[in-house]
Write an enzyme that holds these catalytic residues in place. Structure first.
Site, PDB file in Angstrom:
ATOM      1  N   VAL A  90       0.976  -1.136   0.101  1.00 20.98           N
ATOM      2  CA  VAL A  90      -0.066   0.104   0.167  1.00 20.98           C
ATOM      3  C   VAL A  90       0.919   1.377  -0.004  1.00 20.98           C
ATOM      4  CG1 VAL A  90      -2.054   0.970   0.981  1.00 20.98           C
ATOM      5  CG2 VAL A  90      -1.566  -1.365   1.659  1.00 20.98           C
ATOM      6  N   ASP A  94      -2.919  10.642  -2.151  1.00 15.40           N
ATOM      7  CA  ASP A  94      -3.221  12.100  -1.739  1.00 15.40           C
ATOM      8  C   ASP A  94      -4.437  11.951  -0.625  1.00 15.40           C
ATOM      9  OD1 ASP A  94      -1.355  13.439  -3.428  1.00 15.40           O
ATOM     10  OD2 ASP A  94      -2.669  13.505  -4.983  1.00 15.40           O
ATOM     11  N   THR A  95      -5.215  10.719  -0.755  1.00 13.52           N
ATOM     12  CA  THR A  95      -6.455  10.744   0.151  1.00 13.52           C
ATOM     13  C   THR A  95      -6.323   9.886   1.268  1.00 13.52           C
ATOM     14  OG1 THR A  95      -7.285   8.808  -1.023  1.00 13.52           O
ATOM     15  CG2 THR A  95      -7.737  10.705  -2.255  1.00 13.52           C
ATOM     16  N   HIS A  97      -7.412   6.945   1.878  1.00  9.41           N
ATOM     17  CA  HIS A  97      -7.478   5.398   1.375  1.00  9.41           C
ATOM     18  C   HIS A  97      -6.020   4.578   1.912  1.00  9.41           C
ATOM     19  CE1 HIS A  97     -10.412   4.400  -1.810  1.00  9.41           C
ATOM     20  NE2 HIS A  97      -9.989   3.224  -1.609  1.00  9.41           N
ATOM     21  N   ARG A 136      12.472  -2.242  -0.293  1.00 12.98           N
ATOM     22  CA  ARG A 136      12.322  -3.509   0.444  1.00 12.98           C
ATOM     23  C   ARG A 136      11.763  -4.853  -0.335  1.00 12.98           C
ATOM     24  NH1 ARG A 136      11.952   1.211   2.615  1.00 12.98           N
ATOM     25  NH2 ARG A 136      12.186   1.409   4.940  1.00 12.98           N
TER      26      ARG A 136
HETATM   27  C1  DLZ Z   1      -7.913   1.628  -4.048  1.00 13.84           C
HETATM   28  C2  DLZ Z   1      -6.864   1.307  -3.771  1.00 13.84           C
HETATM   29  C3  DLZ Z   1      -5.639   2.239  -3.513  1.00 13.84           C
HETATM   30  C4  DLZ Z   1      -6.015   3.664  -3.501  1.00 13.84           C
HETATM   31  N1  DLZ Z   1      -4.261   1.927  -3.104  1.00 13.84           N
HETATM   32  C5  DLZ Z   1      -4.056   0.797  -3.029  1.00 13.84           C
HETATM   33  C6  DLZ Z   1      -2.734   0.302  -2.960  1.00 13.84           C
HETATM   34  O1  DLZ Z   1      -1.879   1.340  -2.524  1.00 13.84           O
HETATM   35  N2  DLZ Z   1      -2.382  -0.944  -2.617  1.00 13.84           N
HETATM   36  C7  DLZ Z   1      -3.336  -1.920  -2.668  1.00 13.84           C
HETATM   37  O2  DLZ Z   1      -3.150  -3.206  -2.399  1.00 13.84           O
HETATM   38  N3  DLZ Z   1      -4.736  -1.870  -3.071  1.00 13.84           N
HETATM   39  C8  DLZ Z   1      -4.985  -0.259  -3.097  1.00 13.84           C
HETATM   40  N4  DLZ Z   1      -6.177  -0.146  -3.443  1.00 13.84           N
HETATM   41  C9  DLZ Z   1      -7.431  -1.135  -3.646  1.00 13.84           C
HETATM   42  C10 DLZ Z   1      -7.954  -1.837  -2.399  1.00 13.84           C
HETATM   43  O3  DLZ Z   1      -6.901  -2.418  -1.942  1.00 13.84           O
HETATM   44  C11 DLZ Z   1      -9.166  -2.658  -2.819  1.00 13.84           C
HETATM   45  O4  DLZ Z   1      -8.869  -3.475  -3.616  1.00 13.84           O
HETATM   46  C12 DLZ Z   1     -10.374  -1.654  -3.477  1.00 13.84           C
HETATM   47  O5  DLZ Z   1     -10.506  -0.717  -2.665  1.00 13.84           O
HETATM   48  C13 DLZ Z   1     -11.602  -2.729  -3.604  1.00 13.84           C
HETATM   49  O6  DLZ Z   1     -11.947  -3.205  -2.470  1.00 13.84           O
END
Ligand code: DLZ
Length: 171
Positions: A90, A94-95, A97, A136
């Site tokens: 992840v 900017d948000t 999330h 990493r």
């Molecule tokens: C929507 C989203 C965003 C913005 N960023 C990531 C990320 O950096 N890494 C990741 O594994 N998944 C991201 N997702 C998707 C969410 O994990 C998820 O798949 C969606 O919100 C649908 O449930």
């Protein structure tokens, strides 16, 4: 996870059990695929390195890190594995999330550990930049997929140590 100055992927001074009779699931997220594939490969190769058999390693993908919890639950319920390694990346945007996804997957994986009483390993990078993720996944901080695999093996070794040291007075 490694601190800024440490590469924990060398496993110096630690005893790692033989994994030849262990069965593993690896659930990995498709988001940030270039990174998560390297984490998954690191985990897979590390399991083989410590004796796991290829036929005892099941890999499945989920769309994103948010789906790791349910994917890992399916893996535990439907595949009779001894441990599940959850892999994702992840990257801060900017948000908000980032915070919601990280909180959700950390909490979800913790709950799975308790619910199933088998190791579910948190192999999820939570980074500010792509560069930190690269560092990493084969860069200066090693490969966190390798570390996730070793953690799974060590937790199964721990479990086995309790089985072989059962109390003689019946507790
Ligand atoms: C929507 C989203 C965003 C913005 N960023 C990531 C990320 O950096 N890494 C990741 O594994 N998944 C991201 N997702 C998707 C969410 O994990 C998820 O798949 C969606 O919100 C649908 O449930």
């Amino acid at each position: 996870m490694a601190s800024e100055l440490k590469n924990l992927s060398t496993f110096e001074g630690t005893e790692i059990p033989n994994a030849s009779n262990m069965k593993f699931g690896i659930v990995w997220a498709e988001w940030n695929h270039g990174i998560t594939e390297r984490l998954m490969q690191g985990a897979y190769n590390t399991l083989l390195h410590y004796g796991a058999k290829a036929e005892n390693i099941v890999t499945k993908t989920v769309p994103g890190a948010f789906e790791l919890t349910l994917g890992a639950q399916y893996m535990a319920e439907l595949n009779q594995v001894d441990a599940v390694i959850c892999i994702g990346c992840v990257i801060q945007g900017d948000t908000k999330h980032f915070d919601f996804i990280c909180d959700s997957v950390a909490h979800g994986i913790t709950q799975l550990n308790i619910k199933f009483s088998i190791p579910f390993i948190f192999g999820v990078l939570t980074v500010n930049t792509q560069e930190q993720a690269e560092d990493r996944t084969g860069g200066k901080h090693g490969n966190k997929g390798d570390e996730a695999a070793v953690t799974a093996i060590k937790m199964l070794g721990l479990k086995e140590s309790f089985n072989t040291n059962k109390s003689k007075i019946g507790f």
